[in-house]
Design an enzyme around this catalytic site. Structure first.
Site, PDB file in Angstrom:
ATOM      1  N   TRP A   1       0.822  -1.215   0.000  1.00  0.00           N
ATOM      2  CA  TRP A   1       0.000   0.000   0.000  1.00  0.00           C
ATOM      3  C   TRP A   1       0.851   1.257   0.000  1.00  0.00           C
ATOM      4  O   TRP A   1       0.552   2.231  -0.689  1.00  0.00           O
ATOM      5  CB  TRP A   1      -1.025  -0.019   1.128  1.00  0.00           C
ATOM      6  CG  TRP A   1      -2.108  -1.007   0.825  1.00  0.00           C
ATOM      7  CD1 TRP A   1      -2.379  -2.163   1.499  1.00  0.00           C
ATOM      8  CD2 TRP A   1      -3.031  -0.969  -0.284  1.00  0.00           C
ATOM      9  NE1 TRP A   1      -3.424  -2.839   0.882  1.00  0.00           N
ATOM     10  CE2 TRP A   1      -3.835  -2.130  -0.199  1.00  0.00           C
ATOM     11  CE3 TRP A   1      -3.248  -0.072  -1.334  1.00  0.00           C
ATOM     12  CZ2 TRP A   1      -4.853  -2.403  -1.132  1.00  0.00           C
ATOM     13  CZ3 TRP A   1      -4.251  -0.351  -2.268  1.00  0.00           C
ATOM     14  CH2 TRP A   1      -5.035  -1.505  -2.147  1.00  0.00           C
TER      15      TRP A   1
ATOM     16  N   ASP B   1      -2.034   6.787   6.152  1.00  0.00           N
ATOM     17  CA  ASP B   1      -3.048   5.899   5.589  1.00  0.00           C
ATOM     18  C   ASP B   1      -3.422   4.897   6.684  1.00  0.00           C
ATOM     19  O   ASP B   1      -2.642   4.010   7.012  1.00  0.00           O
ATOM     20  CB  ASP B   1      -2.484   5.177   4.352  1.00  0.00           C
ATOM     21  CG  ASP B   1      -3.471   4.175   3.761  1.00  0.00           C
ATOM     22  OD1 ASP B   1      -4.565   3.981   4.326  1.00  0.00           O
ATOM     23  OD2 ASP B   1      -3.129   3.567   2.715  1.00  0.00           O
TER      24      ASP B   1
ATOM     25  N   LYS C   1     -12.871  -1.442   5.576  1.00  0.00           N
ATOM     26  CA  LYS C   1     -12.177  -2.354   6.483  1.00  0.00           C
ATOM     27  C   LYS C   1     -12.772  -2.264   7.890  1.00  0.00           C
ATOM     28  O   LYS C   1     -13.298  -3.230   8.384  1.00  0.00           O
ATOM     29  CB  LYS C   1     -10.678  -2.040   6.537  1.00  0.00           C
ATOM     30  CG  LYS C   1      -9.829  -2.607   5.399  1.00  0.00           C
ATOM     31  CD  LYS C   1     -10.044  -1.957   4.066  1.00  0.00           C
ATOM     32  CE  LYS C   1      -9.255  -2.559   2.939  1.00  0.00           C
ATOM     33  NZ  LYS C   1      -8.215  -1.721   2.397  1.00  0.00           N
TER      34      LYS C   1
END
Ligand SMILES: *Cc1c(COP(=O)(O)O)cnc(C)c1O
Length: 367
Positions: A102, A178, A202
């Site tokens: 990511w 993030d 999530k």
């Protein structure tokens, strides 16, 4: 009806109590004779839903008054672009900690847009098995901000500390994080950050919603010539309603915040539950010769637990049998293989226990 235990990395499990409440209210929201999905986002009913969601989130995370909360679209991936578009117009470089897939995507997007990028530290040399230590982080002299990924959802690598973001001359720059796969897993000191973002699917709610928590002084810095919908200042001024927001996802996120407050008892309590789930699973993995996880103990993610079987020829049987046992979505990310159990807030302790029982039994039968 049976609800199985869902270990999907995202879109992920939602609390059953939240889905039940949404079902009760689905056709007729609180006697108004219509669904939340069918309401104007400007109606008093929806504005009340939106305001309550923000107030509950502020309470849960103790968000200081000088931060704005934005309910956006485009996913965490759009933030890979919006952050540099908003924070780099005054010059300087985007600084990154590279800790996995990511982080790499965030770096690639900034580069793609032509922004100067500086790699302040990377865990690539250790195979992303531990995060960079503070003393290994070196920002550029012209750093405009430092971006990192609190929890690498695919690698299962998590920061066990909040990095300081200082240039070589000691001056501080905004820390951008993030937090897609770890926000709301436990308490957080928001004041350490300039900007936090997270895709909802999530640990917040359904897909289609992105949360941004941004400090006031970082608004109004966007370069000219970018779309209004990419400009934090314009979005903040309009209360995230420059255009139609993802109303139903916003409402469901609000129900998740209420569940965290009222059913769980807040983020301290949530963190304790998450710690127990993850510790039980890692203990079972470490105690067996059959399963393995390569991450340094201090950086093991509590949210995403990747593991491999001693013999990968058993992967298919593991997946088929676990699914038949009502344990869903244990397949690892396509880029890394193996297994991954995501233990987000909505996965109950009984789910982690059922997974461990299954794994123990599977190892006994196939080991
Ligand atoms: C899932 C995820 C993303 C991507 O989220 P989208 O909402 O699909 O864009 C980014 N970063 C992390 C850490 C993630 O877990």
């Amino acid at each position: 009806m049976t609800r199985h235990y869902n270990f999907c990395a995202g879109p992920a499990a939602l609390p059953t109590a939240v889905l039940e409440r949404a079902r009760e209210e689905l056709l007729d929201y609180q006697g108004r004779g219509l669904s939340v999905m069918e309401m104007s986002h400007r109606s008093p009913e929806f504005v009340a839903i939106a305001e309550r969601a923000e107030a509950d989130l502020r309470e849960l995370l103790a968000i200081p008054d000088n931060y704005r909360v934005l309910f956006l679209q485009g996913g965490a991936s759009l933030q890979f672009a919006m952050v540099p578009m908003n924070l780099l117009s005054g010059g300087g470089s985007a600084n990154f900690l590279h800790t996995g897939i990511w982080a790499k995507k965030a770096i690639a997007e900034a580069k793609r847009l032509g922004y100067p990028v500086h790699l302040a530290a990377s865990s690539e040399t250790n195979g992303h098995a531990r995060v960079p230590r503070q003393e290994e982080i070196a920002l550029a002299a012209d750093a405009a901000y430092l971006h990192y990924t609190a929890n690498e959802t695919i690698g299962g690598l998590a920061f066990d500390y909040t990095p300081a973001a200082r240039r070589p001359d000691g001056s501080e720059v905004p820390l951008v994080c993030d937090m897609s796969s770890s926000i709301l897993a436990g308490p957080l000191d928001v004041s350490r950050f300039g900007l936090i973002y997270a895709g909802a699917q999530k640990n917040i709610g359904p897909a289609g919603l992105t949360l941004v928590i941004v400090r006031d002084d970082l608004l109004g810095r966007a370069a000219g010539g970018i779309p209004t919908l990419f400009d934090y200042q314009a979005l903040a001024e309009a209360g995230s309603m420059v255009n139609t927001p993802p109303t139903f996802a916003w409402y469901l996120a609000g129900l998740v915040f209420q569940w965290l407050k009222d059913d769980i008892g807040g983020l301290e309590a949530m963190a304790a539950i998450n710690a127990r789930k993850a510790e039980a699973l890692y203990t079972a993995i470490d105690a067996s010769e059959f399963y393995a996880n390569p991450i340094a103990a201090a950086n093991r993610s509590r949210m995403n637990v990747p593991f491999v079987l001693a013999d990968e020829r058993l992967d298919e049987a593991f997946l088929a049998e676990s699914e038949a046992a009502g344990l869903l979505n244990l397949k690892g990310h396509r880029s890394v293989g193996g297994m991954r159990a995501s233990l987000y807030n909505a996965v109950p302790e009984a789910g982690a226990a059922a997974l461990i029982d299954f794994m123990t039994d599977f190892a006994r039968r196939h080991g």
